[in-house]
Design a protein around this motif. Structure first.
Motif, PDB file in Angstrom:
ATOM      1  N   LEU A 102     -13.006  -7.564   3.153  1.00 41.58           N
ATOM      2  CA  LEU A 102     -11.988  -7.898   4.038  1.00 41.58           C
ATOM      3  C   LEU A 102     -11.972  -9.234   4.868  1.00 41.58           C
ATOM      4  CD1 LEU A 102     -11.905  -3.999   5.648  1.00 41.58           C
ATOM      5  CD2 LEU A 102     -10.765  -4.984   3.552  1.00 41.58           C
ATOM      6  N   HIS A 107     -11.061 -11.850   0.778  1.00 43.78           N
ATOM      7  CA  HIS A 107      -9.702 -11.238   1.204  1.00 43.78           C
ATOM      8  C   HIS A 107      -8.691 -12.434   1.226  1.00 43.78           C
ATOM      9  CE1 HIS A 107      -7.174  -8.125   3.027  1.00 43.78           C
ATOM     10  NE2 HIS A 107      -6.627  -9.084   3.654  1.00 43.78           N
ATOM     11  N   THR A 117      -4.712 -10.234  -1.339  1.00 46.81           N
ATOM     12  CA  THR A 117      -5.593  -8.915  -1.429  1.00 46.81           C
ATOM     13  C   THR A 117      -4.573  -7.719  -1.099  1.00 46.81           C
ATOM     14  OG1 THR A 117      -7.460 -10.163  -1.089  1.00 46.81           O
ATOM     15  CG2 THR A 117      -7.401  -7.661  -0.991  1.00 46.81           C
ATOM     16  N   THR A 120      -8.926  -3.075  -0.851  1.00 56.03           N
ATOM     17  CA  THR A 120     -10.328  -3.064  -1.111  1.00 56.03           C
ATOM     18  C   THR A 120     -10.555  -1.744  -1.732  1.00 56.03           C
ATOM     19  OG1 THR A 120     -10.918  -5.226  -0.255  1.00 56.03           O
ATOM     20  CG2 THR A 120     -12.660  -3.720  -0.762  1.00 56.03           C
ATOM     21  N   TRP A 134      -8.400  -1.635   4.132  1.00 59.23           N
ATOM     22  CA  TRP A 134      -7.486  -2.624   4.693  1.00 59.23           C
ATOM     23  C   TRP A 134      -8.100  -3.164   5.872  1.00 59.23           C
ATOM     24  CZ3 TRP A 134      -5.381   1.821   2.765  1.00 59.23           C
ATOM     25  CH2 TRP A 134      -4.552   1.594   1.603  1.00 59.23           C
TER      26      TRP A 134
END
Length: 157
Positions: A102, A107, A117, A120, A134
């Protein structure tokens, strides 16, 4: 494709065998691990036989050296690949690794440049769940979760 592999393959070896027979519509780099600790990456693309590598990380290029250096520079592929390798050397817990995804350089919020991104995903196959993450938000799904949605706002970085 990932959900299918999680449903039909009990190991990296079985996932590789499945990928060898599944046609794909887009190019993907799929890094996998299983409960035994075996890991590897499969590079799949339409009309091509999958390439299998024992590498436990992948970014936007195949292998150690990018075929297209300009593309790799644009997407910081080599930098991100090196960062992933460094994370592995640190023997972090899964949630610590997820947190690293992140943050830059993993990211990206370069949405207007075509490279941001979206989320994840932390797959926990032994628990039958996935956590979509997020910055500041996590949404957990299981194989038997009811159909529901979540709203996410993506901001240019």
């Amino acid at each position: 494709m990932v959900r299918y592999l999680l449903e039909v393959a009990g190991s990296v070896r079985e996932a590789r065998a499945a990928l060898d027979r599944i046609p794909v519509a887009m190019a993907y780099n799929l890094t996998m691990t299983d409960a035994t600790g075996e890991a590897g990456t499969a590079f799949v693309a339409p009309g091509r036989a999958p390439e299998h590598s024992p590498a436990p990380v992948a970014t936007n290029h195949r292998g150690r050296t990018p075929e297209d250096p300009d593309h790799a520079r644009r997407f910081r592929s080599v930098e991100r690949h090196r960062h992933l390798g460094d994370l592995l050397k640190r023997s972090l817990e899964p949630d610590e690794v997820a947190e690293a995804f992140l943050l830059p350089p993993l990211h990206s919020r370069s949405y207007s440049e075509g490279f941001g991104t979206l989320y994840t995903a932390v797959y926990r196959p032994l628990e039958g769940r996935v956590d979509y993450r997020w910055p500041g938000k996590t949404w957990t799904r299981t194989f038997d979760a009811p159909d529901e949605t979540t709203d996410v706002e993506l901001r240019q970085g």
